[in-house]
Design an enzyme around this catalytic site. Structure first.
Site, PDB file in Angstrom:
ATOM      1  N   HIS A   1     -10.088  -6.175  -2.567  1.00 14.53           N
ATOM      2  CA  HIS A   1     -11.171  -5.949  -1.602  1.00 14.53           C
ATOM      3  C   HIS A   1     -12.263  -5.223  -2.375  1.00 14.53           C
ATOM      4  CE1 HIS A   1      -9.102  -7.271   2.002  1.00 14.53           C
ATOM      5  NE2 HIS A   1      -8.063  -6.496   1.721  1.00 14.53           N
TER       6      HIS A   1
ATOM      7  N   GLU B   1      -6.168 -10.655  -1.384  1.00 11.27           N
ATOM      8  CA  GLU B   1      -6.986 -10.390  -0.182  1.00 11.27           C
ATOM      9  C   GLU B   1      -8.477 -10.312  -0.537  1.00 11.27           C
ATOM     10  OE1 GLU B   1      -5.520  -7.159   2.181  1.00 11.27           O
ATOM     11  OE2 GLU B   1      -3.416  -7.599   1.766  1.00 11.27           O
TER      12      GLU B   1
ATOM     13  N   ASN C   1       2.343  -5.217  -3.043  1.00 12.23           N
ATOM     14  CA  ASN C   1       0.931  -5.506  -2.783  1.00 12.23           C
ATOM     15  C   ASN C   1       0.176  -4.192  -2.637  1.00 12.23           C
ATOM     16  OD1 ASN C   1      -1.049  -7.601  -2.223  1.00 12.23           O
ATOM     17  ND2 ASN C   1      -1.050  -6.915  -0.083  1.00 12.23           N
TER      18      ASN C   1
ATOM     19  N   ASP D   1     -12.275 -10.256  -0.867  1.00 11.20           N
ATOM     20  CA  ASP D   1     -13.585 -10.323  -0.235  1.00 11.20           C
ATOM     21  C   ASP D   1     -14.499  -9.371  -1.025  1.00 11.20           C
ATOM     22  OD1 ASP D   1     -12.124  -8.743   2.707  1.00 11.20           O
ATOM     23  OD2 ASP D   1     -12.699  -7.795   0.831  1.00 11.20           O
TER      24      ASP D   1
ATOM     25  N   GLU E   1       0.813  -1.229   0.000  1.00 14.55           N
ATOM     26  CA  GLU E   1       0.000   0.000   0.000  1.00 14.55           C
ATOM     27  C   GLU E   1       0.845   1.278   0.000  1.00 14.55           C
ATOM     28  OE1 GLU E   1      -2.810  -0.475   3.242  1.00 14.55           O
ATOM     29  OE2 GLU E   1      -3.399  -2.454   2.545  1.00 14.55           O
TER      30      GLU E   1
HETATM   31  O1  G3I Z   1      -4.053  -9.421  18.929  1.00 14.34           O
HETATM   32  C1  G3I Z   1      -4.083  -8.105  19.464  1.00 14.34           C
HETATM   33  C2  G3I Z   1      -4.608  -8.135  20.883  1.00 14.34           C
HETATM   34  O2  G3I Z   1      -3.690  -8.870  21.710  1.00 14.34           O
HETATM   35  C3  G3I Z   1      -4.737  -6.706  21.384  1.00 14.34           C
HETATM   36  O3  G3I Z   1      -5.305  -6.715  22.685  1.00 14.34           O
HETATM   37  C4  G3I Z   1      -5.644  -5.919  20.441  1.00 14.34           C
HETATM   38  C5  G3I Z   1      -5.827  -4.474  20.875  1.00 14.34           C
HETATM   39  O4  G3I Z   1      -4.774  -3.694  20.342  1.00 14.34           O
HETATM   40  O5  G3I Z   1      -5.040  -5.912  19.139  1.00 14.34           O
HETATM   41  C6  G3I Z   1      -4.978  -7.217  18.609  1.00 14.34           C
HETATM   42  O6  G3I Z   1      -4.378  -7.155  17.344  1.00 14.34           O
HETATM   43  C7  G3I Z   1      -5.249  -6.676  16.321  1.00 14.34           C
HETATM   44  C8  G3I Z   1      -5.140  -7.699  15.184  1.00 14.34           C
HETATM   45  O7  G3I Z   1      -5.846  -7.242  14.026  1.00 14.34           O
HETATM   46  C9  G3I Z   1      -5.732  -9.038  15.607  1.00 14.34           C
HETATM   47  O8  G3I Z   1      -7.110  -8.900  15.787  1.00 14.34           O
HETATM   48  C10 G3I Z   1      -4.729  -5.329  15.877  1.00 14.34           C
HETATM   49  O9  G3I Z   1      -4.994  -4.376  16.874  1.00 14.34           O
HETATM   50  C11 G3I Z   1      -5.440  -4.918  14.590  1.00 14.34           C
HETATM   51  O10 G3I Z   1      -4.823  -3.740  14.059  1.00 14.34           O
HETATM   52  C12 G3I Z   1      -5.291  -6.024  13.541  1.00 14.34           C
HETATM   53  O11 G3I Z   1      -6.050  -5.646  12.394  1.00 14.34           O
HETATM   54  C13 G3I Z   1      -5.593  -6.223  11.163  1.00 14.34           C
HETATM   55  C14 G3I Z   1      -5.322  -5.060  10.204  1.00 14.34           C
HETATM   56  O12 G3I Z   1      -4.986  -5.573   8.906  1.00 14.34           O
HETATM   57  C15 G3I Z   1      -4.152  -4.206  10.688  1.00 14.34           C
HETATM   58  O13 G3I Z   1      -3.020  -5.023  10.764  1.00 14.34           O
HETATM   59  C16 G3I Z   1      -6.699  -7.115  10.624  1.00 14.34           C
HETATM   60  O14 G3I Z   1      -6.767  -8.284  11.436  1.00 14.34           O
HETATM   61  C17 G3I Z   1      -6.394  -7.521   9.193  1.00 14.34           C
HETATM   62  O15 G3I Z   1      -7.526  -8.170   8.613  1.00 14.34           O
HETATM   63  C18 G3I Z   1      -6.071  -6.302   8.326  1.00 14.34           C
HETATM   64  O16 G3I Z   1      -5.666  -6.776   7.077  1.00 14.34           O
HETATM   65  C19 G3I Z   1      -5.268  -5.760   6.125  1.00 14.34           C
HETATM   66  C20 G3I Z   1      -4.059  -6.261   5.358  1.00 14.34           C
HETATM   67  O17 G3I Z   1      -3.002  -6.543   6.255  1.00 14.34           O
HETATM   68  C21 G3I Z   1      -3.640  -5.254   4.306  1.00 14.34           C
HETATM   69  N1  G3I Z   1      -4.764  -4.928   3.404  1.00 14.34           N
HETATM   70  C22 G3I Z   1      -5.961  -4.468   4.109  1.00 14.34           C
HETATM   71  C23 G3I Z   1      -6.419  -5.527   5.115  1.00 14.34           C
HETATM   72  C24 G3I Z   1      -7.703  -5.080   5.801  1.00 14.34           C
HETATM   73  O18 G3I Z   1      -7.471  -3.943   6.561  1.00 14.34           O
END
Ligand code: G3I
Length: 314
Positions: free
Chosen positions: A205, A232, A169, A234, A128
């Site tokens: 997406h 990715e 990506n 959906d 990105e």
């Molecule tokens: O696991 C921790 C937990 O221990 C903690 O208490 C909590 C509060 O901060 O955070 C948890 O981690 C979260 C993680 O998802 C697991 O749920 C992160 O905050 C959260 O930022 C993370 O979000 C991910 C997001 O990317 C940012 O990394 C999403 O799962 C994931 O689906 C999303 O995927 C992105 C791709 O990497 C790039 N393209 C877009 C796509 C959708 O946004």
């Protein structure tokens, strides 16, 4: 036959999905992940903030769990992601000079890619890099190093794992516009600088009702001569979701699956989730829902048939 086996029968490398420490222990999800898919992208545990939260402090417990699960189940991994403006710890964003940032990027990539050397099919080396208007995001990487931060990331990753395919990506390349134009121009510059780049990941997406340009835009990415992958997938549906909208979603999943099948350089498709209830969409884009192939009870939606019919057709 599974989605993965049907893709292989069509000469493709895989049908994939995301996995992480949450879903490898989630009944319902893990059976489907094991049965249908062959390639896995860690949803979050391989991102910088989770792996190197503080300088020099590497935390591989969760990323290792994902890698071991894949190894135990005979699955392949796409590493995601090395250099991205999101999930970057504060100590990286605060770096103010080029030499320090260069060293920090080299250390991160050498340590992370080196740890899984030879075990990763591909890395999303940078993720990105563009704004929607095709200009570069003002990340700390771009601000301090210019677009050559991309060269640095790819060259370091190649040295750390000469076997891995190295991808750039991006999302929002599913329709004609400044973003895909900027990507095509960037890739051309990288190729002219002999940067070791092997593939373009189009996140895909999608919004239901706006998927028709996917085949044509994927072809444009393939015109670079690089591998392309849908990384990715959906397809979000505008609330309130009803059977008519879900029927349209089925057609759209068939169209997107065919877009990869019909494009020789498309190596595979990765879904961004199994069940609607685990998707990032509803919490991030609350006007939308039901983006995936299985419902909240892990029952197959009609969208599943859309993928299956595309894979069955000659
Ligand atoms: O696991 C921790 C937990 O221990 C903690 O208490 C909590 C509060 O901060 O955070 C948890 O981690 C979260 C993680 O998802 C697991 O749920 C992160 O905050 C959260 O930022 C993370 O979000 C991910 C997001 O990317 C940012 O990394 C999403 O799962 C994931 O689906 C999303 O995927 C992105 C791709 O990497 C790039 N393209 C877009 C796509 C959708 O946004």
């Amino acid at each position: 036959a599974s989605f993965n086996e049907q893709m292989a029968a069509k000469g493709k490398l895989y049908f994939g999905n995301i996995v992480d420490t949450n879903t490898i222990v989630e009944n319902g999800a893990v059976e489907i992940l094991k049965t249908e898919f062959g390639m896995f992208t860690p949803e979050y545990s391989w991102k910088w903030a989770f792996i190197q939260p503080n300088q020099g402090e590497f935390k591989f417990e969760d990323s290792d769990k994902v890698m071991e699960w894949a190894a135990e189940n005979g699955k392949q991994i796409r590493g995601h992601t090395l250099v991205w403006h999101q999930n970057i710890p504060g100590w990286v964003d605060a770096i103010a000079d080029q030499a320090t940032l260069t060293q920090v990027v080299r250390d991160h990539i050498n340590t992370v890619v080196g740890r899984y050397q030879g075990r990763v099919y591909a890395w999303d080396v940078v993720n990105e890099v563009f704004n929607d208007d095709g200009t570069f995001r003002a990340s700390v990487f771009y601000r301090l190093l210019g677009e050559e931060f991309i060269d640095l990331a790819f060259q370091t990753a190649q040295a750390a794992d000469p076997k891995a395919k190295l991808y750039i990506n991006e999302y929002g390349m599913d329709y004609a516009g400044p973003k895909i134009d900027a990507m095509l121009a960037l890739v051309s510059r990288l190729q002219s600088r002999n940067v070791p780049i092997h593939g373009i990941g189009s996140q895909t997406h999608l919004t239901s009702g706006r998927v028709d340009e996917v085949p044509a835009q994927l072809k444009r990415l393939a015109s670079t001569g690089l591998e392309v992958a849908i990384t990715e997938l959906d397809i979000r549906v505008k609330r309130p979701v009803d059977d008519e909208k879900l029927a349209q979603q089925k057609q759209e999943y068939e169209l997107v699956t065919r877009a990869c099948l019909d494009l020789p350089s498309c190596v595979g498709i990765t879904m961004w989730g199994v069940s609607d209830k685990d998707s990032w969409i509803p919490s991030t884009l609350p006007d939308f829902d039901a983006p995936l192939l299985w419902d909240s009870g892990f029952g197959r939606k009609v969208a599943y048939q859309g993928v299956d019919e595309a894979l069955q057709r000659g």
